[in-house]
Scaffold this motif. Sequence first.
Motif, PDB file in Angstrom:
ATOM      1  N   LEU A 125       0.813  -1.169  -0.054  1.00 45.99           N
ATOM      2  CA  LEU A 125      -0.328   0.439   0.040  1.00 45.99           C
ATOM      3  C   LEU A 125       1.216   1.939   0.142  1.00 45.99           C
ATOM      4  O   LEU A 125       0.956   1.590  -1.108  1.00 45.99           O
ATOM      5  N   LEU A 126       2.183   0.805   1.163  1.00 50.23           N
ATOM      6  CA  LEU A 126       2.807   2.904   1.129  1.00 50.23           C
ATOM      7  C   LEU A 126       3.525   2.586  -0.107  1.00 50.23           C
ATOM      8  O   LEU A 126       4.171   3.427  -1.273  1.00 50.23           O
ATOM      9  N   THR A 127       4.379   1.351  -1.310  1.00 44.23           N
ATOM     10  CA  THR A 127       4.860   1.555  -2.205  1.00 44.23           C
ATOM     11  C   THR A 127       3.537   1.672  -3.056  1.00 44.23           C
ATOM     12  O   THR A 127       4.043   2.970  -4.201  1.00 44.23           O
ATOM     13  N   ALA A 128       2.096   1.898  -3.478  1.00 43.63           N
ATOM     14  CA  ALA A 128       1.565   2.189  -4.429  1.00 43.63           C
ATOM     15  C   ALA A 128       1.558   3.848  -3.875  1.00 43.63           C
ATOM     16  O   ALA A 128       1.232   4.773  -4.931  1.00 43.63           O
ATOM     17  N   VAL A 129       1.518   4.362  -2.805  1.00 39.95           N
ATOM     18  CA  VAL A 129       0.782   5.552  -2.870  1.00 39.95           C
ATOM     19  C   VAL A 129       1.952   6.385  -3.290  1.00 39.95           C
ATOM     20  O   VAL A 129       2.525   7.641  -3.400  1.00 39.95           O
ATOM     21  N   TYR A 130       3.160   5.983  -3.008  1.00 41.78           N
ATOM     22  CA  TYR A 130       4.616   6.444  -3.224  1.00 41.78           C
ATOM     23  C   TYR A 130       4.193   6.832  -4.888  1.00 41.78           C
ATOM     24  O   TYR A 130       5.171   7.369  -5.140  1.00 41.78           O
ATOM     25  N   LEU A 131       4.159   5.767  -5.434  1.00 43.67           N
ATOM     26  CA  LEU A 131       4.372   5.991  -6.878  1.00 43.67           C
ATOM     27  C   LEU A 131       3.872   6.550  -7.767  1.00 43.67           C
ATOM     28  O   LEU A 131       3.944   7.224  -8.880  1.00 43.67           O
ATOM     29  N   VAL A 132       2.001   6.829  -7.331  1.00 42.00           N
ATOM     30  CA  VAL A 132       1.238   7.880  -7.500  1.00 42.00           C
ATOM     31  C   VAL A 132       0.926   9.315  -7.241  1.00 42.00           C
ATOM     32  O   VAL A 132       0.663   9.788  -7.552  1.00 42.00           O
ATOM     33  N   GLU A 133       1.238   9.319  -5.916  1.00 35.94           N
ATOM     34  CA  GLU A 133       1.570  10.689  -5.076  1.00 35.94           C
ATOM     35  C   GLU A 133       2.416  11.269  -4.822  1.00 35.94           C
ATOM     36  O   GLU A 133       2.427  12.521  -5.188  1.00 35.94           O
ATOM     37  N   TYR A 134       3.734  10.724  -4.946  1.00 33.49           N
ATOM     38  CA  TYR A 134       4.981  11.674  -4.679  1.00 33.49           C
ATOM     39  C   TYR A 134       6.380  10.790  -6.328  1.00 33.49           C
ATOM     40  O   TYR A 134       6.786  11.383  -6.308  1.00 33.49           O
ATOM     41  N   GLY A 135       5.740   9.912  -6.658  1.00 36.63           N
ATOM     42  CA  GLY A 135       6.911   9.192  -7.323  1.00 36.63           C
ATOM     43  C   GLY A 135       7.346   9.910  -8.256  1.00 36.63           C
ATOM     44  O   GLY A 135       6.085  10.288  -9.304  1.00 36.63           O
ATOM     45  N   PRO A 184      -2.864  19.507   5.249  1.00 36.85           N
ATOM     46  CA  PRO A 184      -1.801  18.460   4.318  1.00 36.85           C
ATOM     47  C   PRO A 184      -1.898  17.506   3.595  1.00 36.85           C
ATOM     48  O   PRO A 184      -2.854  17.002   3.439  1.00 36.85           O
ATOM     49  N   LYS A 185      -0.813  17.213   2.635  1.00 38.29           N
ATOM     50  CA  LYS A 185      -0.829  15.890   1.889  1.00 38.29           C
ATOM     51  C   LYS A 185      -1.007  14.396   2.049  1.00 38.29           C
ATOM     52  O   LYS A 185      -1.553  14.428   1.802  1.00 38.29           O
ATOM     53  N   TRP A 186      -0.456  14.468   3.864  1.00 38.42           N
ATOM     54  CA  TRP A 186      -0.375  12.828   3.883  1.00 38.42           C
ATOM     55  C   TRP A 186      -1.921  12.835   4.138  1.00 38.42           C
ATOM     56  O   TRP A 186      -2.283  11.735   4.623  1.00 38.42           O
ATOM     57  N   ARG A 187      -2.667  14.013   5.112  1.00 39.67           N
ATOM     58  CA  ARG A 187      -3.966  13.666   5.206  1.00 39.67           C
ATOM     59  C   ARG A 187      -5.013  13.773   3.942  1.00 39.67           C
ATOM     60  O   ARG A 187      -6.246  13.059   4.206  1.00 39.67           O
ATOM     61  N   VAL A 188      -4.707  14.551   3.171  1.00 37.92           N
ATOM     62  CA  VAL A 188      -5.472  14.097   1.942  1.00 37.92           C
ATOM     63  C   VAL A 188      -5.253  12.532   1.417  1.00 37.92           C
ATOM     64  O   VAL A 188      -6.270  12.662   1.343  1.00 37.92           O
ATOM     65  N   ILE A 189      -4.549  12.174   1.573  1.00 38.77           N
ATOM     66  CA  ILE A 189      -3.952  10.847   1.132  1.00 38.77           C
ATOM     67  C   ILE A 189      -4.845   9.969   1.995  1.00 38.77           C
ATOM     68  O   ILE A 189      -5.498   9.430   2.160  1.00 38.77           O
ATOM     69  N   LEU A 190      -4.949   9.950   3.655  1.00 38.93           N
ATOM     70  CA  LEU A 190      -5.113   9.575   4.639  1.00 38.93           C
ATOM     71  C   LEU A 190      -6.426   9.024   4.422  1.00 38.93           C
ATOM     72  O   LEU A 190      -7.520   8.796   4.881  1.00 38.93           O
ATOM     73  N   LYS A 191      -7.556  10.984   4.493  1.00 35.60           N
ATOM     74  CA  LYS A 191      -8.625  11.380   4.381  1.00 35.60           C
ATOM     75  C   LYS A 191      -9.350  11.111   2.944  1.00 35.60           C
ATOM     76  O   LYS A 191     -10.779  10.732   2.798  1.00 35.60           O
ATOM     77  N   VAL A 192      -8.929  11.266   2.029  1.00 38.94           N
ATOM     78  CA  VAL A 192     -10.057  11.526   1.113  1.00 38.94           C
ATOM     79  C   VAL A 192      -9.211  10.746  -0.433  1.00 38.94           C
ATOM     80  O   VAL A 192     -10.320   9.445  -0.734  1.00 38.94           O
ATOM     81  N   VAL A 193      -8.337  10.259   0.258  1.00 42.23           N
ATOM     82  CA  VAL A 193      -7.898   9.026  -1.328  1.00 42.23           C
ATOM     83  C   VAL A 193      -7.676   7.923  -1.398  1.00 42.23           C
ATOM     84  O   VAL A 193      -8.481   7.764  -1.541  1.00 42.23           O
ATOM     85  N   LEU A 194      -7.377   7.391   0.046  1.00 38.24           N
ATOM     86  CA  LEU A 194      -7.767   6.144   0.535  1.00 38.24           C
ATOM     87  C   LEU A 194      -9.204   5.670   0.868  1.00 38.24           C
ATOM     88  O   LEU A 194      -9.107   4.652  -0.430  1.00 38.24           O
ATOM     89  N   PRO A 195     -10.159   6.079   1.653  1.00 39.31           N
ATOM     90  CA  PRO A 195     -11.004   5.789   1.589  1.00 39.31           C
ATOM     91  C   PRO A 195     -11.958   5.886   0.148  1.00 39.31           C
ATOM     92  O   PRO A 195     -12.697   5.295   0.206  1.00 39.31           O
TER      93      PRO A 195
END
Length: 360
Positions: A162-172, A253-264
């Motif tokens: 999951l963390l690898t996929a988040v890195y590739l999509v959001e930060y990579g 913050p971006k990490w909170r966007v990923i945690l609260k918006v993108v992943l749900p």
Amino acid sequence: MSHALQDQRPSRAPRSAAPASLTRGGLPRWAPAGIAVLSIALGCGTGVVFGLDSKIQWGLIAAILFLAITYTASAVIENRRQAKDRIATSVVWVSFVLAVIPLLSLIWTTISRGIEVFSADFLTHSMNGVTSFEEGGGVYHALLGTIEQIALATLIAAPIGLLTAVYLVEYGKGTLAKAVTFFVDVMTGIPSIVAGLFILTTWNLALGFGPSGFAGAMALSILMMPVVVRSTEEMLKLVPNELREAALALGVPKWRVILKVVLPTAIGGIATGLMLAVARIAGETAPIMLLVFGTQLINGNPFEGAQSSLPLYIWEQYKVGSDASYDRAWAAALVLIAFVMILNLVARGIARWKAPKTGR
């Protein structure tokens, strides 16, 4: 004067002069079903006349006849354009049937063969004290080992994937992201025996640990990670960028966007991909043979001592070759299919529960 003007007006062609290809008749609605019945009858008749023993050959002949009769009838009664459309639709249906028949046959064979010894005693007893040629015994020790090994493999692979996929999509970006994507694709095609040999060399031989369910779980997690990464990555890409931009515009913050918006938003697809990864490893036998060894006793500690698993149990029982062992092997296969199906249902329920609510 009026007669002269009337003579000079261009004459209109009658409405009935439309192209013949657009006014021809059409096949009735029952035509596909009728053609299918006729094709099946002709296929069976052809198999009987030519002495073909395989029912698969009968089905292939019927499928070819169905396509040929559909195209011919549509071309003669309708037009070539409609015939091409019907043949494309027929190819889709024939492919669907050819894909579903083996699946239904597999399920039916497993249920019909496995139900003979499938019972509460079979699920709650092990093979302790029961020889492979005798009737009786159960699958409890193998089911317990499978549950523990898959749970450990999921705990290892799911967060990393999951963390690898988040890195590739959001930060990579750049070379590192390309390298990670390349190695994930390479890992997707790694044979299970290679993953087992890697853990055997590092964990067992180099570090000196003995056989255990945890060692098998580590090998299974290697096979599971690339499936989790690729499926999660595709689901995260489907999340609209407008959702991210709206949250970022509010100062989140971006990490909170990923945690609260993108992943749900993508939780349904992520859960489905996770279950695909579990199904990928649920039937693996080679890593278990190398690292877990197998046992006829109940071992509830996955970190010490040999364990069993359902795939290994099926292989051991089928290798014996007796009627009783064959029955136990089919019953264990039925348990394995039911186990994967229950996991899928649970994952779908969790995904529906956690998915964002739609509506105004």
